[in-house]
Design a protein around this motif. Structure first.
Motif, PDB file in Angstrom:
ATOM      1  N   PRO A 109       5.815   4.761   1.696  1.00  0.00           N
ATOM      2  CA  PRO A 109       5.566   3.638   2.603  1.00  0.00           C
ATOM      3  C   PRO A 109       5.688   2.306   1.874  1.00  0.00           C
ATOM      4  N   ASP A 110       5.706   1.213   2.631  1.00  0.00           N
ATOM      5  CA  ASP A 110       5.889  -0.113   2.034  1.00  0.00           C
ATOM      6  C   ASP A 110       4.765  -0.479   1.075  1.00  0.00           C
ATOM      7  N   VAL A 111       3.554  -0.059   1.388  1.00  0.00           N
ATOM      8  CA  VAL A 111       2.375  -0.432   0.591  1.00  0.00           C
ATOM      9  C   VAL A 111       1.487   0.793   0.402  1.00  0.00           C
ATOM     10  N   ILE A 112       1.046   1.007  -0.820  1.00  0.00           N
ATOM     11  CA  ILE A 112       0.070   2.048  -1.115  1.00  0.00           C
ATOM     12  C   ILE A 112      -1.082   1.393  -1.863  1.00  0.00           C
ATOM     13  N   CYS A 113      -2.300   1.608  -1.391  1.00  0.00           N
ATOM     14  CA  CYS A 113      -3.490   1.073  -2.054  1.00  0.00           C
ATOM     15  C   CYS A 113      -4.446   2.229  -2.308  1.00  0.00           C
ATOM     16  N   LEU A 114      -4.786   2.447  -3.581  1.00  0.00           N
ATOM     17  CA  LEU A 114      -5.645   3.551  -3.965  1.00  0.00           C
ATOM     18  C   LEU A 114      -6.720   3.068  -4.931  1.00  0.00           C
ATOM     19  N   PRO A 115      -7.974   3.449  -4.721  1.00  0.00           N
ATOM     20  CA  PRO A 115      -8.974   3.201  -5.766  1.00  0.00           C
ATOM     21  C   PRO A 115      -8.566   3.938  -7.039  1.00  0.00           C
ATOM     22  N   LEU A 116      -8.729   3.308  -8.165  1.00  0.00           N
ATOM     23  CA  LEU A 116      -8.303   3.931  -9.416  1.00  0.00           C
ATOM     24  C   LEU A 116      -9.031   5.243  -9.663  1.00  0.00           C
ATOM     25  N   GLU A 117     -10.298   5.314  -9.298  1.00  0.00           N
ATOM     26  CA  GLU A 117     -11.067   6.520  -9.578  1.00  0.00           C
ATOM     27  C   GLU A 117     -10.603   7.717  -8.746  1.00  0.00           C
ATOM     28  N   SER A 118      -9.805   7.475  -7.705  1.00  0.00           N
ATOM     29  CA  SER A 118      -9.347   8.570  -6.857  1.00  0.00           C
ATOM     30  C   SER A 118      -8.100   9.258  -7.404  1.00  0.00           C
ATOM     31  N   ILE A 119      -7.450   8.654  -8.398  1.00  0.00           N
ATOM     32  CA  ILE A 119      -6.199   9.202  -8.923  1.00  0.00           C
ATOM     33  C   ILE A 119      -6.543  10.208 -10.013  1.00  0.00           C
TER      34      ILE A 119
END
Length: 280
Positions: A109-119
């Protein structure tokens, strides 16, 4: 029948690698516009602070924890942070081989936003990246660029393992059975694939494979294979390879057969496509 490689990203990244180059590390205060972010993608890692992310025509993102923002392709945006305390970010440009035609870019998708702790599994890499980005060690830029590339791979892995992509190639690679057939096509594009052979790899019947593939990926296995072969042919044309050799490698017995498939997929012959790029 020999098993295909089960690494869902290996063939993609071997054929269509990505390179990162850090362009910012430090604080952003107030308003920062990315109105013309260039031709490739960008990745932003928020280490500290809060931030509003404004995209024209989209809901504003409120980022209040350390997070990753991934833009596979250019998207105008504005970052709004506290004018005094600001926010600490490390940012890199991403160059995907093949540009917008890169299958990884096309699948995101155009934008992906993830909390760092979730990766999952990214903690140590991110710690080292931030230490280098906000430090002064020699060779830091070369190291940071590689670390950004590692983070991107971890994000792709995270998206597949958590099933966060709703359709297309990455959704197919997230599926426990479809991914076996897709990896087989990625790894062996020159093979004369039949629906039966792909179904054997997936452990499904032909009818179930065909229906599931269409529902999850959005096209038939045959259409997907043709698209993958054409993308590989385009990549080889960019490298100045001869069409005759490309045709053999990607599973077509002749230049004419490849040209027909190429035109069916993208509306022009390989020669016409190369001329539009100014490669001749």
């Amino acid at each position: 029948m020999a098993d295909a490689c089960t690494d869902r990203l290996q063939a993609l990244l071997n054929h269509f690698p990505v390179r990162a180059r850090m362009f910012h590390s430090g604080a952003l205060c107030g308003i920062t516009d990315f109105s013309a972010p260039g031709e490739g993608g960008q990745i932003h890692l928020l280490r500290r602070g809060t931030m509003e992310v404004i995209h024209p025509g989209r809901a504003t993102l409120q980022v209040s924890v350390p997070s990753l923002l991934l833009y596979p392709r250019p998207v105008p945006r504005r970052f709004v942070t506290d004018a005094e305390s600001g926010a600490d970010l490390a940012c890199a440009e991403l160059h995907f081989d093949g540009g917008a035609a890169n299958p990884v870019v096309a699948a995101l998708p155009d934008v992906i936003c993830l909390p760092l702790e979730s990766i999952d599994g990214a903690g140590q890499v991110l710690t080292l990246l931030f230490d280098e980005a906000f430090g002064e060690n020699c060779g830091r830029h070369a190291l940071i660029d590689r670390l950004f590339e590692v983070v991107l791979i971890q994000v792709l892995r995270h998206l597949m393992e958590t099933g966060q992509i709703g359709g297309g190639m990455l959704a197919g690679l997230s599926h426990p059975r479809l991914r076996k057939a897709m990896v087989a096509m990625h790894e062996q594009p020159g093979r004369e694939w039949s629906l039966e052979a792909l179904a054997d790899f997936a452990g499904m019947s032909r009818s179930v494979l065909a229906g599931t593939f269409r529902n999850v990926v959005g096209c038939t296995p045959g259409t997907y294979l043709q698209g993958w072969r054409v993308k590989l042919a385009q990549q080889a044309l960019r490298q100045g390879r001869q069409l005759k050799m490309i045709a053999i490698e990607v599973g077509y017995g002749s230049e004419a057969a490849l040209s027909r498939a190429f035109k069916s997929h993208c509306g022009m012959t390989p020669r016409e496509w190369r001329q539009t790029r100014g490669d001749d």
